[in-house]
Design a protein around this motif. Sequence first.
Motif, short mmCIF file in Angstrom:
data_model
loop_
_atom_site.label_atom_id
_atom_site.label_comp_id
_atom_site.label_asym_id
_atom_site.label_seq_id
_atom_site.Cartn_x
_atom_site.Cartn_y
_atom_site.Cartn_z
N TYR A 94 40.11 -74.95 -51.48
CA TYR A 94 40.23 -76.42 -51.72
C TYR A 94 41.14 -76.56 -53.12
O TYR A 94 42.02 -77.50 -53.18
N GLY A 95 40.96 -75.51 -54.03
CA GLY A 95 41.59 -75.83 -55.42
C GLY A 95 43.27 -75.50 -55.27
O GLY A 95 43.97 -75.89 -55.84
N ARG A 96 43.43 -74.77 -54.29
CA ARG A 96 44.87 -74.59 -53.75
C ARG A 96 45.40 -75.31 -52.89
O ARG A 96 46.70 -75.51 -52.58
N GLY A 97 44.56 -76.42 -52.56
CA GLY A 97 45.47 -77.41 -51.53
C GLY A 97 45.16 -77.44 -50.26
O GLY A 97 45.48 -78.09 -49.43
N VAL A 98 44.06 -76.46 -49.83
CA VAL A 98 43.78 -76.08 -48.61
C VAL A 98 42.91 -76.97 -47.97
O VAL A 98 41.97 -77.49 -48.73
N LYS A 99 43.10 -77.84 -46.94
CA LYS A 99 42.32 -78.95 -46.18
C LYS A 99 41.13 -78.36 -45.66
O LYS A 99 41.23 -77.18 -45.18
N LEU A 100 39.90 -78.82 -45.43
CA LEU A 100 38.65 -78.31 -45.18
C LEU A 100 38.37 -79.49 -44.08
O LEU A 100 37.93 -80.46 -44.50
N GLU A 101 37.93 -78.81 -42.91
CA GLU A 101 37.45 -79.73 -42.14
C GLU A 101 36.46 -79.12 -41.28
O GLU A 101 36.19 -77.83 -40.88
N ILE A 102 35.15 -79.77 -40.83
CA ILE A 102 33.91 -79.33 -40.18
C ILE A 102 33.84 -80.19 -38.88
O ILE A 102 33.47 -81.54 -39.03
N HIS A 103 33.76 -79.62 -37.67
CA HIS A 103 33.71 -80.23 -36.58
C HIS A 103 32.41 -80.22 -35.86
O HIS A 103 31.89 -78.84 -35.93
N TYR A 104 31.62 -80.91 -35.49
CA TYR A 104 30.25 -80.99 -34.87
C TYR A 104 29.93 -82.01 -33.87
O TYR A 104 30.68 -82.97 -33.74
N SER A 105 28.99 -81.96 -33.12
CA SER A 105 28.31 -82.80 -32.52
C SER A 105 26.75 -83.13 -32.78
O SER A 105 26.27 -82.03 -33.23
N VAL A 106 26.24 -84.09 -32.27
CA VAL A 106 24.69 -84.06 -32.46
C VAL A 106 24.14 -83.16 -31.42
O VAL A 106 22.95 -82.91 -31.79
N ARG A 107 24.74 -82.62 -30.47
CA ARG A 107 24.13 -81.62 -29.50
C ARG A 107 24.23 -80.28 -30.11
O ARG A 107 23.46 -79.29 -29.63
N ASP A 108 24.97 -80.23 -31.36
CA ASP A 108 25.13 -78.79 -31.85
C ASP A 108 23.81 -78.33 -32.48
O ASP A 108 23.22 -77.34 -32.49
N PHE A 109 23.28 -79.22 -33.22
CA PHE A 109 22.11 -79.27 -34.20
C PHE A 109 21.14 -80.04 -34.04
O PHE A 109 20.84 -80.91 -34.98
N GLU A 110 20.58 -80.20 -32.90
CA GLU A 110 19.43 -81.16 -32.74
C GLU A 110 17.88 -81.06 -33.58
O GLU A 110 17.52 -81.81 -33.82
N GLU A 111 18.06 -79.64 -34.05
CA GLU A 111 16.98 -79.45 -35.03
C GLU A 111 17.29 -79.83 -36.30
O GLU A 111 16.53 -79.89 -37.25
N TYR A 112 18.46 -80.04 -36.59
CA TYR A 112 18.84 -80.69 -38.02
C TYR A 112 19.59 -82.21 -37.91
O TYR A 112 20.68 -82.41 -37.77
N PRO A 113 18.53 -82.95 -37.77
CA PRO A 113 19.03 -84.39 -37.53
C PRO A 113 19.65 -84.87 -38.82
O PRO A 113 20.51 -85.79 -38.48
N ASN A 160 31.35 -80.70 -54.38
CA ASN A 160 32.35 -80.33 -55.36
C ASN A 160 33.71 -80.18 -54.66
O ASN A 160 34.61 -79.83 -55.59
N ILE A 161 33.80 -80.36 -53.35
CA ILE A 161 35.16 -79.98 -52.51
C ILE A 161 35.26 -81.03 -51.66
O ILE A 161 34.19 -81.83 -51.20
N ARG A 162 36.40 -81.35 -51.41
CA ARG A 162 36.82 -82.48 -50.21
C ARG A 162 36.47 -81.88 -49.04
O ARG A 162 37.27 -80.73 -48.62
N VAL A 163 35.84 -82.47 -48.11
CA VAL A 163 35.66 -81.85 -46.99
C VAL A 163 35.66 -83.08 -45.79
O VAL A 163 34.94 -84.08 -46.05
N LYS A 164 36.33 -83.15 -44.60
CA LYS A 164 36.19 -83.92 -43.49
C LYS A 164 35.31 -83.43 -42.45
O LYS A 164 35.44 -82.49 -41.87
N LEU A 165 34.21 -84.33 -42.34
CA LEU A 165 33.32 -84.08 -41.25
C LEU A 165 33.68 -84.91 -39.92
O LEU A 165 33.91 -86.18 -40.11
N VAL A 166 33.89 -84.46 -38.92
CA VAL A 166 34.32 -85.05 -37.66
C VAL A 166 33.51 -84.74 -36.53
O VAL A 166 33.26 -83.65 -36.21
N GLN A 167 32.61 -85.85 -36.06
CA GLN A 167 31.80 -85.89 -35.01
C GLN A 167 32.55 -85.88 -33.56
O GLN A 167 33.25 -86.55 -33.51
#
Length: 348
Positions: free
Chosen positions: A166-185, A197-204
């Motif tokens: 992230y400090g080098r300018g690399v973008k971070l994205e995390i893609h998930y769905s509610v079906r991926d981690f039903e144990e983790y509401p 402490n880092i910028r991250v885009k969470l995409v459902q």
Amino acid sequence: MNDATPLLRELGFDENMAQVYFALVDLGRATIKQIQAMNKPGKSLSYSQVYHALKKLLNAQVVEQHPSFEDSFSPVNPSLVFDEIKQQKWEKLARIEQDLADRYERSTKEFGMCTIQTNRFYFSSLDLGFKIITDRFINSATTILVFLAPPPTLIRQLLPALTRAYGRGVKLEIHYSVRDFEEYPNYPAVLLALCKNIRVKLVQRQFRTYDAVAINDELTRVGSLLIDNQQLVSVPYHRIKRTNGEIDFGIDFFEGFFQAQAIVQNIIAGFPENPILQMIDSIPPRESQILEYLKDHPRSPKHELSLALGIGGTDLREILARLTQHGLILTEKVPQNRGRPVEVVRLA
């Protein structure tokens, strides 16, 4: 049995030798008959047994004979005896450690060779896997890192490398769905807390983003890490229950390809954007603070930002550099009537 008996056996003591040695330690100096008198009920030794035990102890150099004192015997200082035991155990442990280290090095080298030859990699240990993924993939990323259904365990382990990326300018994205981690509401909240402490885009996503495979007749989920839209790392993991009742996920192993651009593009194409679903663009607090300030105070000089927000010069430069790398702000120099130009910051 005395607690030290097993240790003495490692020096070659038999049971009679140990019993005679302990008697001498208690007596200080004694004849064979005096040692016999120290025998415990049910463990009596004959004169001959004591005599032969003493001969062995003399050969082992743990007792001394005193012919001028009624042919008596005395023990060598026990600390010297146990120093010998400790030295022998240390040498034995050192040999075992070296042997295991050599075997580990051979196995990891063999796995590394297999990786290069087949363009596919497996790791003999998770530590090695994390190290190579960090060194070879994340540290070499230049544009974007995309995670598909990563367990929090994976993000937690890779967080230092992700922070550097992230400090080098690399973008971070995390893609998930509610079906991926039903144990983790609260899955998004867990990830945001980890990545505070880092910028991250969470995409459902609408459909699950992990692959499901059967390993040893058990369902195993497989998340993915896509590097610069060209490389792929797969991360199989399984559901585990902690002793405190909490649900977590354990990583089984890693596999993937060094170069798999076609596969990566197919994966990305399989997840079209869906504006109805949630998307969170998480920005670290101080960076968010600067962006909010610039909304109300366009074209702010750097020194004003520092004073207004209480962020020191070095920290401010690092934060502004990251925001610039991520295309969120622009800096420019404004000429002054006197002195050097002033650097001002504005939103991109």
